[in-house]
Design an enzyme around this catalytic site. Structure first.
Site, PDB file in Angstrom:
ATOM      1  N   ALA A 160      -5.459  -2.279   6.074  1.00  0.00           N
ATOM      2  CA  ALA A 160      -6.668  -1.966   5.308  1.00  0.00           C
ATOM      3  C   ALA A 160      -7.269  -3.288   4.836  1.00  0.00           C
ATOM      4  O   ALA A 160      -6.576  -4.308   4.759  1.00  0.00           O
ATOM      5  CB  ALA A 160      -6.358  -1.071   4.120  1.00  0.00           C
ATOM      6  N   PHE A 161      -8.562  -3.258   4.499  1.00  0.00           N
ATOM      7  CA  PHE A 161      -9.233  -4.516   4.156  1.00  0.00           C
ATOM      8  C   PHE A 161      -8.611  -5.184   2.940  1.00  0.00           C
ATOM      9  O   PHE A 161      -8.755  -6.378   2.735  1.00  0.00           O
ATOM     10  CB  PHE A 161     -10.731  -4.271   3.917  1.00  0.00           C
ATOM     11  CG  PHE A 161     -11.064  -3.625   2.596  1.00  0.00           C
ATOM     12  CD1 PHE A 161     -11.257  -4.399   1.466  1.00  0.00           C
ATOM     13  CD2 PHE A 161     -11.187  -2.252   2.484  1.00  0.00           C
ATOM     14  CE1 PHE A 161     -11.560  -3.808   0.238  1.00  0.00           C
ATOM     15  CE2 PHE A 161     -11.488  -1.657   1.268  1.00  0.00           C
ATOM     16  CZ  PHE A 161     -11.673  -2.445   0.147  1.00  0.00           C
ATOM     17  N   LYS A 162      -7.913  -4.390   2.130  1.00  0.00           N
ATOM     18  CA  LYS A 162      -7.358  -4.957   0.899  1.00  0.00           C
ATOM     19  C   LYS A 162      -6.270  -5.992   1.162  1.00  0.00           C
ATOM     20  O   LYS A 162      -5.876  -6.709   0.241  1.00  0.00           O
ATOM     21  CB  LYS A 162      -6.849  -3.846   0.001  1.00  0.00           C
ATOM     22  CG  LYS A 162      -7.985  -2.951  -0.473  1.00  0.00           C
ATOM     23  CD  LYS A 162      -7.543  -1.981  -1.519  1.00  0.00           C
ATOM     24  CE  LYS A 162      -8.698  -1.178  -2.069  1.00  0.00           C
ATOM     25  NZ  LYS A 162      -9.081  -0.047  -1.182  1.00  0.00           N
ATOM     26  N   ASP A 163      -5.805  -6.081   2.395  1.00  0.00           N
ATOM     27  CA  ASP A 163      -4.874  -7.161   2.728  1.00  0.00           C
ATOM     28  C   ASP A 163      -5.484  -8.525   2.417  1.00  0.00           C
ATOM     29  O   ASP A 163      -4.770  -9.442   2.021  1.00  0.00           O
ATOM     30  CB  ASP A 163      -4.513  -7.115   4.228  1.00  0.00           C
ATOM     31  CG  ASP A 163      -3.437  -6.057   4.519  1.00  0.00           C
ATOM     32  OD1 ASP A 163      -2.544  -5.863   3.672  1.00  0.00           O
ATOM     33  OD2 ASP A 163      -3.496  -5.453   5.602  1.00  0.00           O
ATOM     34  N   GLY A 182      -5.508  -8.965  -1.409  1.00  0.00           N
ATOM     35  CA  GLY A 182      -4.108  -8.928  -1.866  1.00  0.00           C
ATOM     36  C   GLY A 182      -3.373 -10.208  -1.529  1.00  0.00           C
ATOM     37  O   GLY A 182      -2.677 -10.785  -2.366  1.00  0.00           O
TER      38      GLY A 182
END
Ligand code: PLP
Length: 432
Positions: free
Chosen positions: A105-108, A111
């Site tokens: 997911a883009f939140k990698d 994060g």
């Protein structure tokens, strides 16, 4: 670079303090004191730069001299360890695939970047432990957990709404062990987010080293600018004006895109596509900002009733709603619309979109009803993360990628909580 609290402009802190605190003591979100556009030659010749060079150019002013150049370059390199392809879905509609990272997911991106910044700021304080507290509606937790796994001196505590994240998402949150703990909250995402916000107001907890890893944290929010530039680099030779369509929940991603445009990225319009959690589209239509409790949908990472980052969007546009509306539109879609879109995309192009990407696609189609521009929708998660919905809607098999395969057989470990008191007792009990 200094950051001010959106509740009080006089309340200024450094980048490091903003990252370590997460949110200002007065509960305001931090916002950069200045935004300087990048040289137009850089944008014009962006194809001459690698993704890492672009990211360094984009983020430098927001970090200032608080991380030395070599370390910042290393942080960027470790953050961007995967590809960001754009895929043509139909004429004028491209998918920007943000799901090729470790948790898909883009939140990698945010994060990993935030974890490494915090690790950098904490590198000399070997005795002190930092606790990162994060509420997730699905994907944040996994990306933060994966980004922080094994980072010395940092403990991560993740709150997620019980039964409201997908099976794969839950596995990604609850199976890592080491410095990662999952708290399963009997409630909805907004309850998780409220608990986290309360913890940051609680003097008994904040005297300890407590920080947040939600998109309210500037180190998670700002690196999300990178891939708007990467998409532009890939598609600019098409010679069309750009529109980014962002499936939105907490509005951090789209707000990062708007920061990219402040830096000079030529974007004609931003479209925020939401599910039935429609606080922002309603605001644009009625002029009244009226948050509502979140409703559960098949695009659950966007089940947010009161999007935290909308105040940053208003700040970017100088608190001028008319100025904002010239550059920004927002539409909401039901689960039924979303499923129909998933089918339509698959039937016309063979492309398998996840429910969030499908909401983005719908926003693009709406925009294209009366424009002829290049719409790039952000495909924010891999379809496998919403396997049940995808299989059920499209009747296709989705191959399980290796980074998902490894978590499926692991055992879930979580602690059930229901109230803020439970959270506090847990944090105090661990002595942070
Ligand atoms: C978090 C998330 C979103 C929403 O992003 P915001 O920055 O909160 O608007 C959309 N899709 C997926 C898959 C997500 O994980």
């Amino acid at each position: 670079m200094n950051y001010y609290s959106l509740h009080n402009k006089a309340q200024k802190v450094s980048f490091q303090e903003a990252v370590v605190q997460g949110i200002a003591p007065d509960r305001g979100l931090y916002f950069p004191e200045s935004i300087t556009a990048l040289p137009s030659e850089f944008i014009q010749h962006i194809e001459n730069y690698s993704n890492e060079e672009i990211a360094f150019t984009v983020i430098s002013q927001f970090v200032g001299d608080e991380i030395d150049e070599a370390s910042l370059k290393e942080i960027i390199k470790e953050t961007l360890c995967f590809d960001f392809p754009t895929v043509k879905v139909e004429d004028n509609v491209y998918s920007l695939e943000l799901f090729h990272g470790p948790t898909m997911a883009f939140k990698d991106v945010g994060g990993r970047f935030m974890a490494r910044c915090l690790g950098y700021f904490n590198k000399d304080k070997t005795q002190e432990q930092v606790t990162v507290l994060v509420a997730t509606s699905g994907d944040t937790g996994g990306a933060v957990a994966s980004g922080f796994l094994g980072v010395d001196g940092v403990n991560v505590v993740i709150l997620y709404p019980s039964g409201k994240v997908s099976d794969i998402q839950e596995k990604q949150l609850t199976t890592l062990g080491q410095n990662i703990t999952a708290l399963e909250v009997n409630g909805v995402f907004d309850d998780c987010q409220d608990m986290v916000k309360n913890a940051f107001l609680d003097a008994e907890l904040t005297s300890q080293n407590l920080t947040s890893a939600n998109s309210i944290n500037v180190a998670r929010w700002l690196p999300q600018m990178f891939y708007f530039f990467f998409a532009y680099k890939q598609l600019k030779q098409q010679g069309k004006e750009f529109v980014f369509v962002v499936p939105s929940g907490n509005f951090g991603n789209i707000c990062a895109g708007m920061m990219a445009s402040k830096l000079g990225l030529p974007v004609k319009q931003f479209v925020a596509a939401t599910n039935v959690n429609d606080t922002v589209p309603r605001f644009l239509a009625t002029g009244t900002y009226e948050p509502k409790p979140s409703k559960q949908t098949i695009s659950n990472a966007m089940d947010v009733g009161n999007p935290s980052n909308f105040v940053r969007i208003q700040e970017i546009y100088g608190q001028d709603t008319e100025a904002l509306k010239k550059h920004f539109s927002s539409f909401s879609y039901t689960d039924e619309d979303t499923r129909k879109a998933m089918k339509a995309i698959y039937e016309t192009s063979g492309y398998v979109a996840d429910p969030h990407g499908a909401v983005g696609y719908l926003g693009a189609k709406k925009y294209l009803e009366n424009h002829d521009d290049l719409c790039v929708f952000l495909e924010t998660a891999h379809p496998v993360k919403f396997l049940d919905t995808v299989v059920d809607t499209l009747g296709v098999e989705v191959a399980i990628p290796p980074q998902i395969e490894v978590v499926l057989d692991k055992e879930k470990k979580s602690t059930l909580i229901a109230t803020y008191e439970d959270l506090k007792a847990f944090l105090v009990g661990r002595n942070l």
